[in-house]
Design an enzyme around this catalytic site. Structure first.
Site, PDB file in Angstrom:
ATOM      1  N   HIS A 308       0.845  -1.189   0.000  1.00 14.77           N
ATOM      2  CA  HIS A 308       0.000   0.000   0.000  1.00 14.77           C
ATOM      3  C   HIS A 308       0.877   1.236   0.000  1.00 14.77           C
ATOM      4  CE1 HIS A 308      -3.180   2.824   1.034  1.00 14.77           C
ATOM      5  NE2 HIS A 308      -4.000   1.898   0.583  1.00 14.77           N
ATOM      6  N   ASP A 366      -7.820  -5.236  -0.144  1.00  9.53           N
ATOM      7  CA  ASP A 366      -8.360  -5.832  -1.367  1.00  9.53           C
ATOM      8  C   ASP A 366      -8.127  -7.328  -1.438  1.00  9.53           C
ATOM      9  OD1 ASP A 366      -9.464  -3.565  -2.643  1.00  9.53           O
ATOM     10  OD2 ASP A 366      -7.429  -2.840  -2.861  1.00  9.53           O
TER      11      ASP A 366
HETATM   12  N1  CMC Z   1       4.340  -7.522  -5.171  1.00 13.89           N
HETATM   13  C1  CMC Z   1       5.703  -7.600  -5.180  1.00 13.89           C
HETATM   14  N2  CMC Z   1       6.509  -6.559  -4.881  1.00 13.89           N
HETATM   15  C2  CMC Z   1       5.920  -5.391  -4.566  1.00 13.89           C
HETATM   16  C3  CMC Z   1       4.525  -5.241  -4.535  1.00 13.89           C
HETATM   17  C4  CMC Z   1       3.722  -6.359  -4.859  1.00 13.89           C
HETATM   18  N3  CMC Z   1       2.378  -6.265  -4.847  1.00 13.89           N
HETATM   19  N4  CMC Z   1       4.204  -3.962  -4.182  1.00 13.89           N
HETATM   20  C5  CMC Z   1       5.371  -3.337  -3.996  1.00 13.89           C
HETATM   21  N5  CMC Z   1       6.405  -4.185  -4.226  1.00 13.89           N
HETATM   22  C6  CMC Z   1       7.846  -3.890  -4.061  1.00 13.89           C
HETATM   23  C7  CMC Z   1       8.347  -3.006  -5.205  1.00 13.89           C
HETATM   24  O1  CMC Z   1       8.835  -3.781  -6.274  1.00 13.89           O
HETATM   25  C8  CMC Z   1       9.421  -2.224  -4.497  1.00 13.89           C
HETATM   26  O2  CMC Z   1      10.544  -3.063  -4.346  1.00 13.89           O
HETATM   27  P1  CMC Z   1      12.043  -2.437  -4.404  1.00 13.89           P
HETATM   28  O3  CMC Z   1      12.143  -1.503  -3.219  1.00 13.89           O
HETATM   29  O4  CMC Z   1      12.945  -3.609  -4.308  1.00 13.89           O
HETATM   30  O5  CMC Z   1      12.144  -1.697  -5.711  1.00 13.89           O
HETATM   31  C9  CMC Z   1       8.872  -1.990  -3.091  1.00 13.89           C
HETATM   32  O6  CMC Z   1       7.969  -3.099  -2.875  1.00 13.89           O
HETATM   33  C10 CMC Z   1       8.118  -0.670  -2.934  1.00 13.89           C
HETATM   34  O7  CMC Z   1       7.111  -0.604  -3.926  1.00 13.89           O
HETATM   35  P2  CMC Z   1       6.543   0.746  -4.577  1.00 13.89           P
HETATM   36  O8  CMC Z   1       6.100   0.452  -5.971  1.00 13.89           O
HETATM   37  O9  CMC Z   1       7.532   1.857  -4.379  1.00 13.89           O
HETATM   38  O10 CMC Z   1       5.315   1.047  -3.669  1.00 13.89           O
HETATM   39  P3  CMC Z   1       4.160   2.083  -4.023  1.00 13.89           P
HETATM   40  O11 CMC Z   1       3.789   2.722  -2.740  1.00 13.89           O
HETATM   41  O12 CMC Z   1       4.528   2.960  -5.152  1.00 13.89           O
HETATM   42  O13 CMC Z   1       2.983   1.115  -4.558  1.00 13.89           O
HETATM   43  C11 CMC Z   1       1.039  -0.214  -4.642  1.00 13.89           C
HETATM   44  C12 CMC Z   1       1.909   0.739  -3.800  1.00 13.89           C
HETATM   45  C13 CMC Z   1      -0.249  -0.508  -3.883  1.00 13.89           C
HETATM   46  C14 CMC Z   1       0.652   0.471  -5.987  1.00 13.89           C
HETATM   47  C15 CMC Z   1       1.848  -1.512  -4.909  1.00 13.89           C
HETATM   48  O14 CMC Z   1       2.206  -2.110  -3.689  1.00 13.89           O
HETATM   49  C16 CMC Z   1       1.101  -2.510  -5.803  1.00 13.89           C
HETATM   50  O15 CMC Z   1       1.163  -2.412  -7.025  1.00 13.89           O
HETATM   51  N6  CMC Z   1       0.348  -3.483  -5.172  1.00 13.89           N
HETATM   52  C17 CMC Z   1      -0.424  -4.444  -5.914  1.00 13.89           C
HETATM   53  C18 CMC Z   1      -1.746  -3.827  -6.295  1.00 13.89           C
HETATM   54  C19 CMC Z   1      -2.675  -3.669  -5.110  1.00 13.89           C
HETATM   55  O16 CMC Z   1      -2.880  -4.580  -4.332  1.00 13.89           O
HETATM   56  N7  CMC Z   1      -3.279  -2.459  -5.017  1.00 13.89           N
HETATM   57  C20 CMC Z   1      -4.265  -2.150  -3.980  1.00 13.89           C
HETATM   58  C21 CMC Z   1      -3.798  -1.108  -3.066  1.00 13.89           C
HETATM   59  S1  CMC Z   1      -4.894  -0.905  -1.676  1.00 13.89           S
HETATM   60  C22 CMC Z   1      -6.348  -0.323  -2.373  1.00 13.89           C
HETATM   61  C23 CMC Z   1      -6.517   1.136  -2.328  1.00 13.89           C
HETATM   62  O17 CMC Z   1      -6.389   1.743  -1.240  1.00 13.89           O
HETATM   63  O18 CMC Z   1      -6.841   1.674  -3.397  1.00 13.89           O
END
Ligand code: CMC
Length: 431
Positions: A308, A366
């Site tokens: 998240h 989710d």
């Molecule tokens: N699976 C594997 N690795 C992940 C995931 C995941 N779902 N999410 C983040 N990471 C890793 C990412 O690769 C990164 O690794 P590194 O530091 O080695 O580069 C690290 O964790 C940080 O990730 P980020 O992309 O900087 O995190 P963010 O805050 O930009 O993204 C997110 C948050 C929710 C978009 C992302 O975690 C994601 O795509 N999750 C899957 C989709 C999901 O479940 N979304 C629902 C969110 S909750 C609903 C809402 O409130 O709308």
């Protein structure tokens, strides 16, 4: 708000200027950089708004590190335990929990607005038979502005309130119709004998030939999903609603924009993506392979329902809904199916694996709402629609707040231009 300042120095030329620090009632302080460009000739760069407040708001507070979520000051845990969706919606819209009389009046009012104009129904006939219901939602909710002209004067607070009530009340009807038409099922009129959630379930699953008896287990789980998703401060779809409204666009068009934003798999589409992922995995033995892919830097694969942007330690909504999810699977006696077994195993691995622990990637709301909806036999493509229905309370509350905020201006981000510098046009024959 008490005021303090921070000094920003441009080390290239020694120019400096003071900027006010604005203190919220709780949470991190914020630098007011509105005069940054006029003082220092600089803009700020913050893709994804990771450190930028776009508005002042009294509605929802999140502390992502401590795992706190408050609606108008009330902890989400207390609302999930004691409240219902319409009472929570009233709280979000008006700032206080309703008295008994206010509550009854609000319920009756919303019930009066649940039907849609008969002309709106014809829209559903025009969509392709296998259209995604979110596509239908975007179209039909936007089209409401062509039917309800009598509440479109956004300068009139009463018009704004009527539009907000209409949106809240009609969303379940439109949502159910977006499913029913695709399956050739009759569109059922809402029934006032049911509460908000029961009525949605009736319009989704009821038949005109039979009495509909709501299942209390399903209604309880849906009540939780609706309350937990009702608002989440300035997330992508809410910010979209605010940005669209900042130009003075009508509320139906703005909420339609919010629905479009919510549709994406990184936001509201995640619970649908969770089930797609679990169906693809299909066997708990296959999970290590998928976990390895998620960890691989050269593979864009991500585990859906994990991580998240704001909650970096734990998501209080996930904690509440996890318990409800376990209870529901027990109540419905759902055991030993490949999908639910895969879900349990994936949760176990993610809660123990270093990659996930180091990055604070735990199952989010989710992950569990996807499993609950699947267990309730909700069609997969309706998952995000349910999120949209629930989030409507937040969208209209944030929109109403914004319309009364005298500091709000049209949303217009800046950019760092990285394209070509000025150059002269060359005639095509000479290129
Ligand atoms: N699976 C594997 N690795 C992940 C995931 C995941 N779902 N999410 C983040 N990471 C890793 C990412 O690769 C990164 O690794 P590194 O530091 O080695 O580069 C690290 O964790 C940080 O990730 P980020 O992309 O900087 O995190 P963010 O805050 O930009 O993204 C997110 C948050 C929710 C978009 C992302 O975690 C994601 O795509 N999750 C899957 C989709 C999901 O479940 N979304 C629902 C969110 S909750 C609903 C809402 O409130 O709308």
């Amino acid at each position: 708000m008490s005021k303090n300042t921070v000094t920003i120095t441009d080390n290239r030329n020694g120019n400096k200027a003071d900027f006010d620090i604005l203190d919220p009632s709780i949470g991190s302080s914020t630098i007011d950089i509105r005069s940054l460009h006029s003082e220092l000739g600089l803009f700020t760069y913050d893709p994804g708004f990771q450190a930028t407040a776009s508005c002042k708001s009294d509605i929802t507070f999140i502390d992502g590190d401590k795992g706190i979520l408050l609606y108008r000051g009330y902890p989400i845990e207390q609302l999930a335990e004691h409240s219902n969706y319409l009472e929570t919606s009233y709280l979000l819209m008006y700032g206080e929990l309703p008295t008994q009389t206010e509550y009854q009046d609000f319920i009756s009012l919303i019930k009066k607005h649940t039907m849609v104009h008969e002309g709106v129904k014809q829209f559903f006939d025009g969509f392709h038979h296998d259209a995604h219901p979110m596509a239908i939602m975007v179209g039909v909710v936007g089209a409401l502005s062509a039917f309800y002209h009598d509440s479109l004067d956004i300068e009139d607070p009463r018009h704004r309130e009527i539009s907000a009530h209409r949106l809240l009340a009609k969303m379940p009807t439109i949502a159910a119709y977006s499913h029913r038409r695709a399956h050739g099922l009759p569109l059922l009129y809402p029934k006032n004998e049911f509460n908000f959630i029961e009525n949605f379930m009736y319009m989704m699953f009821g038949m005109p030939t039979e009495e509909y008896v709501p299942n209390p287990i399903a209604v309880h789980a849906m009540r939780l999903i609706f309350i937990l998703h009702a608002d989440h401060e300035q997330n992508a779809s809410t910010s979209t609603v605010r940005l669209a409204s900042s130009s003075g666009a009508n509320p139906f068009a703005c909420i339609s924009a919010g629905i479009a934003s919510l549709w994406g798999p990184a936001h509201g589409g995640a619970n649908e993506a969770v089930i797609n992922m679990l169906e693809e995995i299909n066997d708990p033995k296959e999970i290590p392979k998928y976990v390895e892919r998620a960890k691989d830097k050269n593979d864009s694969y991500r585990l859906m329902g994990f991580g998240h942007r704001i909650y970096k330690n734990y998501d209080p909504r996930a904690k509440i809904i996890r318990e409800a999810c376990i209870e529901l699977l027990d109540d419905l006696n759902i055991n030993n199916t490949p999908l639910f077994d895969a879900a349990r195993e994936l949760e176990r691995i993610a809660l123990e694996d270093d990659y996930f622990l180091e990055r604070n990637l735990y199952p989010n709301v989710d992950f569990y709402s996807g499993i609950i909806l699947k267990a309730l036999n909700m069609p997969l493509n309706m998952f995000t629609v349910i999120f949209a229905m629930a989030r409507t309370a937040g969208w209209i509350s944030q929109w109403m707040e914004m319309m009364e905020d005298t500091e709000q201006r049209i949303g217009r981000p800046r950019q760092i231009y990285t394209g070509a510098t000025t150059r002269d046009y060359v005639n095509r024959s000479q290129r």
